[in-house]
Design a protein around this motif. Sequence first.
Motif, PDB file in Angstrom:
ATOM      1  N   PHE A   1       1.400  -1.189   0.094  1.00  0.00           N
ATOM      2  CA  PHE A   1      -0.291  -0.205  -0.033  1.00  0.00           C
ATOM      3  C   PHE A   1       0.628   1.471   0.181  1.00  0.00           C
ATOM      4  CE2 PHE A   1      -2.354   3.123   2.211  1.00  0.00           C
ATOM      5  CZ  PHE A   1      -3.887   3.101   1.097  1.00  0.00           C
ATOM      6  N   GLU A   2       1.599   0.941   0.581  1.00  0.00           N
ATOM      7  CA  GLU A   2       2.426   2.083   0.835  1.00  0.00           C
ATOM      8  C   GLU A   2       3.617   2.593  -0.264  1.00  0.00           C
ATOM      9  OE1 GLU A   2       3.304   2.921   6.219  1.00  0.00           O
ATOM     10  OE2 GLU A   2       4.647   1.789   4.876  1.00  0.00           O
ATOM     11  N   LEU A   3       4.143   1.671  -0.885  1.00  0.00           N
ATOM     12  CA  LEU A   3       5.097   1.911  -2.395  1.00  0.00           C
ATOM     13  C   LEU A   3       4.215   2.176  -2.907  1.00  0.00           C
ATOM     14  CD1 LEU A   3       6.716  -1.784  -1.987  1.00  0.00           C
ATOM     15  CD2 LEU A   3       7.880   0.521  -1.399  1.00  0.00           C
ATOM     16  N   LYS A   4       2.902   1.425  -3.613  1.00  0.00           N
ATOM     17  CA  LYS A   4       2.115   2.861  -4.353  1.00  0.00           C
ATOM     18  C   LYS A   4       1.727   3.895  -4.472  1.00  0.00           C
ATOM     19  CE  LYS A   4      -1.346   1.637  -7.787  1.00  0.00           C
ATOM     20  NZ  LYS A   4      -2.515   1.902  -7.261  1.00  0.00           N
ATOM     21  N   GLN A   5       1.280   4.000  -2.800  1.00  0.00           N
ATOM     22  CA  GLN A   5       1.029   5.624  -2.319  1.00  0.00           C
ATOM     23  C   GLN A   5       2.050   6.622  -2.499  1.00  0.00           C
ATOM     24  OE1 GLN A   5       1.264   5.858   2.299  1.00  0.00           O
ATOM     25  NE2 GLN A   5      -1.014   7.215   1.949  1.00  0.00           N
ATOM     26  N   LEU A   6       3.363   5.902  -2.376  1.00  0.00           N
ATOM     27  CA  LEU A   6       4.996   6.556  -2.694  1.00  0.00           C
ATOM     28  C   LEU A   6       5.106   6.596  -4.276  1.00  0.00           C
ATOM     29  CD1 LEU A   6       6.579   5.022  -0.070  1.00  0.00           C
ATOM     30  CD2 LEU A   6       6.505   7.802  -0.229  1.00  0.00           C
ATOM     31  N   GLY A   7       4.275   5.374  -4.997  1.00  0.00           N
ATOM     32  CA  GLY A   7       4.689   6.113  -6.895  1.00  0.00           C
ATOM     33  C   GLY A   7       5.846   5.297  -7.156  1.00  0.00           C
ATOM     34  N   LEU A   8       6.589   4.453  -5.936  1.00  0.00           N
ATOM     35  CA  LEU A   8       7.169   3.370  -6.630  1.00  0.00           C
ATOM     36  C   LEU A   8       7.450   1.940  -6.845  1.00  0.00           C
ATOM     37  CD1 LEU A   8       9.113   3.842  -2.409  1.00  0.00           C
ATOM     38  CD2 LEU A   8       9.672   4.614  -5.243  1.00  0.00           C
ATOM     39  N   ILE A   9       5.597   1.408  -7.329  1.00  0.00           N
ATOM     40  CA  ILE A   9       5.120   0.556  -7.456  1.00  0.00           C
ATOM     41  C   ILE A   9       3.817   1.030  -8.176  1.00  0.00           C
ATOM     42  CG2 ILE A   9       6.096  -1.540  -7.032  1.00  0.00           C
ATOM     43  CD1 ILE A   9       3.318  -1.488  -5.175  1.00  0.00           C
ATOM     44  N   ASP A  10       3.589   0.239  -9.760  1.00  0.00           N
ATOM     45  CA  ASP A  10       2.068   1.021  -9.943  1.00  0.00           C
ATOM     46  C   ASP A  10       1.055   0.147 -10.233  1.00  0.00           C
ATOM     47  OD1 ASP A  10       3.631  -1.468 -11.786  1.00  0.00           O
ATOM     48  OD2 ASP A  10       3.770  -0.420 -13.405  1.00  0.00           O
ATOM     49  N   ARG A  11       1.798  -1.645  -9.402  1.00  0.00           N
ATOM     50  CA  ARG A  11       0.049  -2.308  -9.388  1.00  0.00           C
ATOM     51  C   ARG A  11       0.460  -3.065  -8.411  1.00  0.00           C
ATOM     52  NH1 ARG A  11       0.130  -7.944 -11.021  1.00  0.00           N
ATOM     53  NH2 ARG A  11       2.657  -8.150 -11.529  1.00  0.00           N
ATOM     54  N   MET A  12      -0.229  -3.782  -7.443  1.00  0.00           N
ATOM     55  CA  MET A  12      -1.046  -4.661  -6.379  1.00  0.00           C
ATOM     56  C   MET A  12      -0.403  -5.884  -6.763  1.00  0.00           C
ATOM     57  SD  MET A  12      -0.614  -2.746  -3.022  1.00  0.00           S
ATOM     58  CE  MET A  12      -1.552  -2.874  -1.722  1.00  0.00           C
ATOM     59  N   PRO A  13       0.341  -6.434  -5.881  1.00  0.00           N
ATOM     60  CA  PRO A  13       0.013  -7.962  -5.402  1.00  0.00           C
ATOM     61  C   PRO A  13      -1.546  -8.937  -5.391  1.00  0.00           C
ATOM     62  CG  PRO A  13       1.832  -7.878  -4.242  1.00  0.00           C
ATOM     63  CD  PRO A  13       1.231  -6.001  -4.994  1.00  0.00           C
ATOM     64  N   ARG A  14      -1.327  -9.489  -5.650  1.00  0.00           N
ATOM     65  CA  ARG A  14      -2.535 -10.373  -4.743  1.00  0.00           C
ATOM     66  C   ARG A  14      -1.629 -11.071  -3.521  1.00  0.00           C
ATOM     67  NH1 ARG A  14      -7.548 -12.720  -7.889  1.00  0.00           N
ATOM     68  NH2 ARG A  14      -8.642 -13.226  -6.030  1.00  0.00           N
ATOM     69  N   LEU A  15      -3.563 -11.464  -2.927  1.00  0.00           N
ATOM     70  CA  LEU A  15      -2.911 -12.138  -1.745  1.00  0.00           C
ATOM     71  C   LEU A  15      -3.100 -13.048  -1.124  1.00  0.00           C
ATOM     72  CD1 LEU A  15      -1.078 -11.650   1.224  1.00  0.00           C
ATOM     73  CD2 LEU A  15      -3.003 -10.662   2.140  1.00  0.00           C
ATOM     74  N   ALA A  16      -2.917 -14.182  -0.624  1.00  0.00           N
ATOM     75  CA  ALA A  16      -3.009 -15.201  -0.409  1.00  0.00           C
ATOM     76  C   ALA A  16      -2.785 -15.930   1.200  1.00  0.00           C
ATOM     77  CB  ALA A  16      -3.089 -16.501  -1.621  1.00  0.00           C
ATOM     78  N   VAL A  17      -3.733 -15.901   1.685  1.00  0.00           N
ATOM     79  CA  VAL A  17      -2.956 -15.694   3.494  1.00  0.00           C
ATOM     80  C   VAL A  17      -3.888 -17.426   3.888  1.00  0.00           C
ATOM     81  CG1 VAL A  17      -3.056 -15.212   5.343  1.00  0.00           C
ATOM     82  CG2 VAL A  17      -3.337 -13.972   3.222  1.00  0.00           C
ATOM     83  N   ILE A  18      -3.343 -18.905   4.148  1.00  0.00           N
ATOM     84  CA  ILE A  18      -3.490 -19.620   4.351  1.00  0.00           C
ATOM     85  C   ILE A  18      -3.475 -20.374   5.719  1.00  0.00           C
ATOM     86  CG2 ILE A  18      -3.110 -22.221   3.615  1.00  0.00           C
ATOM     87  CD1 ILE A  18      -3.361 -20.715   1.062  1.00  0.00           C
ATOM     88  N   ASN A  19      -4.705 -20.665   5.869  1.00  0.00           N
ATOM     89  CA  ASN A  19      -4.948 -21.270   7.896  1.00  0.00           C
ATOM     90  C   ASN A  19      -4.819 -22.566   7.249  1.00  0.00           C
ATOM     91  OD1 ASN A  19      -7.703 -18.862   8.526  1.00  0.00           O
ATOM     92  ND2 ASN A  19      -5.665 -19.038   8.970  1.00  0.00           N
ATOM     93  N   ALA A  20      -4.380 -23.425   8.826  1.00  0.00           N
ATOM     94  CA  ALA A  20      -4.293 -24.964   8.737  1.00  0.00           C
ATOM     95  C   ALA A  20      -5.796 -25.316   8.859  1.00  0.00           C
ATOM     96  CB  ALA A  20      -3.268 -25.198   9.981  1.00  0.00           C
TER      97      ALA A  20
END
Length: 481
Positions: A282-301
Amino acid sequence: MMKESVHASSKGVSTIGPTDPAYQQCIMPDCAATFSVDETYAACPKCGHLLDVLYDWDRLNVPRSLSAIEERWARRDDPRCFSGVWRFHDLLPFAPADKIITIGEGQTLLHPSNAVGRYVGMKPDHLFLQYEGMNPSGSFKDNGMSAAFTHGKMIGATRAACASTGNTSASLSLYCSVTELMKAVIFVGSGKIAVGKLSQALDYGALTLQIAGDFDDAMARVQDISRELGIYLVNSVNPFRLEGQKTIMFRVLEALRWQVPDWIVVPGGNLGNSSSFGKAFFELKQLGLIDRMPRLAVINATGAKTLYELYENQGLRWNDGHPDLATVDAYSQKMNAEGLRASTIASAIEINRPVNLLKCIRALEWMDGVVRHLSDQAILDAKAQVGAGGMGCEPASAASVAGAKLLVAEGVISPDERVVCILTGHQLKDPGATVAYHSTDQKHFEKVLGSRGVRRAAFANRAVAVSNDVDEIIKAIRLYS
Ligand code: F0G
């Protein structure tokens, strides 16, 4: 104001002054109370929710490109450049340079693995394993501990505590023994911690309290006691810890030559990592250091799937800072009424009441995320594949690989996307689970894994028993190699 307690009373609450470019702020927009970075709270003193560390970037000297940070690689004689956390100081600028505490954390590796990629179902060169086991205490926790110790030094803390499934306590104990800045008090559930991790805390000299209960009990007690005794709390409710963990993502980007991957897949326990990854991007995007966000997968047991239940089944969403807290409360009460306890061989993520739940669903919103859960069988099979085709890892870490495999099978992840699985802890952390999986002794296998619903070891590499005889040994080598 220097306060050691992370739970300072509301009497001592002060708001930030106009000259502070780094400050703490409640994550809930309807509260949004702000505090100085010189204060320590485990929760917002006004409303009880979590705090972020935030920055007024316009007043800070942030590099205009991420690759500018790479120049620091050349200055390895400076410990702050050698550190894989503090090389990125510009992106977590809450402390002056002379307060930084580092013991060489973050020298980790993004390892492309086609062997594991084949298992997951990816095309060649599309699966990467971010191996955090190379940290000084053998897990990703050192990224955050370095930041928490830096903050602890800023506020003059002398004792630090955590509840732990083993890795936070190993990391805290190590930072205490190496830096001699604070004394460690650790709370672990009885019989709930893998032997490698317990051995670290004992060896590093921490006061080790085995609570008659599980991690969720230990987490509740450590919050009470650190408040009571004014001990600095280093669990991931401490927002400074999460600042350090952001750098795992910075190193992933660095290794990918600053190209954003398509997916980050991470095991979910107390949900500090996933929360910090969301904030990093979020912050990298805010700062203009990246142009898109990757997607996130959170894995529970499967045996510890509160996040999955709330996010995927009950539709809990961050909702721009207005999550349906009644849904969270109702689920908590249901767990109480049913006496539901977390249970998984992946002991690091054996957690039913994740303290960073709301920050994690915020990260899932920012990163268009998904949550899945996997059985102990699937986690251990994936772990064996990581061992055979990568650096090896402890069971919880392999949840990321098992999760990526499931998401490819579901068609959520496409085989030609670039996927980064986070291997959170070293292979040697939990040798008991590994040896049982590969064991030739069926009784031992049953005893350790049978009760967890693990029925087979599809990828077992069993030791070959052979008599003490040259011909027999040669025969065995010919037969099996
Ligand atoms: N993997 C490992 C190896 C861990 O030790 C942990 C958490 C996690 C994954 C989950 O990360 O909490 O950020 O979602 N271990 C904590 C501990 C709880 O006490 O060591 P999370």
